[in-house]
Design an enzyme around this catalytic site. Sequence first.
Site, PDB file in Angstrom:
ATOM      1  N   SER A 223       0.836  -1.203   0.000  1.00  0.00           N
ATOM      2  CA  SER A 223       0.000   0.000   0.000  1.00  0.00           C
ATOM      3  C   SER A 223       0.865   1.245   0.000  1.00  0.00           C
ATOM      4  CB  SER A 223      -0.911   0.031   1.227  1.00  0.00           C
ATOM      5  OG  SER A 223      -0.176   0.403   2.391  1.00  0.00           O
ATOM      6  N   ASP A 224       0.359   2.318  -0.628  1.00  0.00           N
ATOM      7  CA  ASP A 224       0.975   3.612  -0.376  1.00  0.00           C
ATOM      8  C   ASP A 224       0.801   3.909   1.107  1.00  0.00           C
ATOM      9  OD1 ASP A 224       2.210   6.056  -0.679  1.00  0.00           O
ATOM     10  OD2 ASP A 224       1.036   6.642  -2.427  1.00  0.00           O
ATOM     11  N   TRP A 225       1.607   4.812   1.629  1.00  0.00           N
ATOM     12  CA  TRP A 225       1.691   5.026   3.072  1.00  0.00           C
ATOM     13  C   TRP A 225       0.369   5.591   3.615  1.00  0.00           C
ATOM     14  CZ3 TRP A 225       5.151   2.280   1.493  1.00  0.00           C
ATOM     15  CH2 TRP A 225       6.304   1.947   2.190  1.00  0.00           C
ATOM     16  N   GLY A 226      -0.343   4.745   4.361  1.00  0.00           N
ATOM     17  CA  GLY A 226      -1.634   5.140   4.912  1.00  0.00           C
ATOM     18  C   GLY A 226      -2.807   4.873   4.002  1.00  0.00           C
ATOM     19  N   ALA A 227      -2.574   4.199   2.865  1.00  0.00           N
ATOM     20  CA  ALA A 227      -3.661   3.956   1.907  1.00  0.00           C
ATOM     21  C   ALA A 227      -4.475   2.709   2.233  1.00  0.00           C
ATOM     22  CB  ALA A 227      -3.101   3.833   0.489  1.00  0.00           C
TER      23      ALA A 227
END
Length: 813
Positions: A223-227
């Site tokens: 995942s993208d960071w926090g996605a």
Amino acid sequence: MNEAERLSLLKQLTLAEKVELLSGKGMWVTGSVPRLGIPALKVTDGPNGARGDGASGKTAASFPVGICLASTWNRTLLAEVGVAIGQEAKSKNAQVLLGPTINLHRTPIGGRNFECYGEDPLLTGELAAAFVNGVQSQGVGACIKHFVCNDTEYQRHTISSELDERTLREIYLRPFEIAVKRARPWALMSAYNRVNGTYASSHARLLRDVLREEWGFDGVVISDWGAALETVHNLNGGLDLEMPGPTRTRGQALVDAVSSGAVAESLVDDAVLRMLRLMEDTGRFAAPDPVPEEAVDRLAHRALARRAAAEGMVLIRNEGLLPLDFSGAGKVAVVGPNALRGQIQGGGSSGVSPHYQVMPFEAISAALSNAGNKPTYAVGCHAHKYLPLPPQGALSVDGQPGMRLRCFHGDGQMPVLDQLIQADYGFIGGLVLGGLNGERIAHPFTATLEADFLPEQDGEHEVGLLSAGLTKLFIDDELVVDNWEQQTPGDSFFGMGSAEQRARVSFSAGRSVQLRIQFASVEALLTGLRFGILAVPLKDLTSEAVEVAAGAESVVLVVGTSADWESEGNDRGSLALPGEQQRLIEAVLDANPRTVVVINAGAAVEMPWLQGAAAVVQAWLPGQEFGNALVDVLTGAVNPSGRMATTFPGRLEDTPAYPYYPGEDGKSPYGEGLLMGYRWYDAQEIEPLVPFGHGLSYTRFAYSDLEIERRGGVVTVRCSLANVGERAGQEVMQVYVGPTDSVPGRPVLELKAFDKVHLEAGEQTTATLTIAEDDLAWWSLESDAWTPADGSYRVAVGASSRDVRLVGELVLP
């Protein structure tokens, strides 16, 4: 470790341990299972270098950003840069590099355009595959990103990119498909945004059906960071690894989801096996222990960074002014806000702390000194978005350059960090406070920054402060800027920070004052602060620049943007160069026609003055060797061979996404369909400012004798290519294909093949390019499948999308 050994290891894991391996433990490290010898995996940003954890303070090589690399149109060079950045990642003890970024330039004001490889899916995919192969040759996994349609920073965490299947398949998925099939990247990052209403990290049709089943991708989806927002939908949709840690949506929540039957444990097992294979492929099992990060400044990397930067620079216009002869030059003036403090990279997660930076004025000064000459200099105007940091040396603690940074946990008694910050003053330079040794400092915490500030100029100074958190700035214990009691939301810190608060303070030159900043965290993914101080000019800067330019034989005018204007987290508001730069350019061109304008920006800018300039060089954001590479191009030590990887429009209103950007009600319609980038300008018969593929040289190339042949599902395009000038040079041969009869909504021509050819002066060669007939197929909405491209086609060969030299016909089947 083979597949059987991985399966044996899997059987020994408890469900909780499996889930631990599918979550981040810290900002840059994954979970681990020490009892079974399963180590943590470490990742690092980014596409133009390997930063490391950002907390070690170790510097890194800064290579040109993505759009500059793409403008080389050179697969071999991209592979070389990939090898070097893979080596850089290993020096930071990282097993996965979070790059390349292969989203497309749907709009020229996209905040991360500088990171990407331009507007064309074929060019992007081919160059990405070369880069990935280079990185992974070093035993480091490349993570292509951001899958998919992450083409704007506007509401980037929630916006839904709305587009039909044909547009998705032929344009936005295509670069990922090429990279996956030709380079087999070991990882892929899912995007923040939604695609037709479904979060990209939960999109089973894209992540499972298309990516894995159709394309055969067998790597890890990160995942993208926090996605990762949806425990059940993320795992069921195909997301393997949630980052960063500590987990927000996995842990016990995922254990419970498996126990309840909402998530099949077999899906968890598949994801764990992929993580184990990635650890094996990157050598993590063989070397499981963390190793301190290193700053290894290799001479080979310096030379490669310089060569890549020079090859990516595009000579947009030249009316006989270039190349300049510095060996016998008269007086040379260097002017502009980016001449002394230019921009080598964009803002956001891709940035690195470079080993060094060579700026244009420094490099030009060194080149002129060989002839006993010295340039004159004038800034001309300021172009900052936020007030710049004080110059190094202006801040000190007990006589030592830098600032004292102390961080405290909630009670504020004993500092968990107390150190002298000397490299960009730590997180005040815009670096997210990621924590100590890669571990995050838990909220709540407070921090103080203190130093003595020595002004160089009498009079008023502007002081600014912005933060993701609460901040106050004091000078000699007097509160000057209050960004604590009341904040205005801004676009700093990836859209999570405040607007900049400013105040004016009078200083006396040479009289030191005490500067202190107080900080308190808030509940947020990111925290940090930034401040700036700038003396108010005592005279008109543009008038001063005009005077300097008028007194010189030739002028190098360096203008552009900065990492504040071009950054992850926010798009630009317009195509205009910031500040008073347009006024400066026009005034300097009027004062001295022998002016070369250098654009130090990572995306399209307006150039209403273009036809009045004798020479224009698009330098992009070219990495640590900016100044040296620029001198190479200006003097002809390197014959420019960069070609535009994106179209520069005359006006923002001319661009294909203009009627639809940024969208409304949480949706961004891709109403332009297939007509993105140069396809739009061709279909609408709009003259671009600088066409896709354009780039001049100090020599000339001639095309002749076009041949088109079909055999075994492959189209071969041949022509004679000759260097008819007096210098060796490189030409980028471009092949565009489109239907003979226009079809509404379908591109007139599309790039289908390219190659970069080096020719000595007077040399001639037969250039040969091939196109697979399958790559000419189109996606049918009716049958929901690829359809053979039967019919009559125009084959255009030339030096840009608008500079066609030869035309032939192709009939399929």
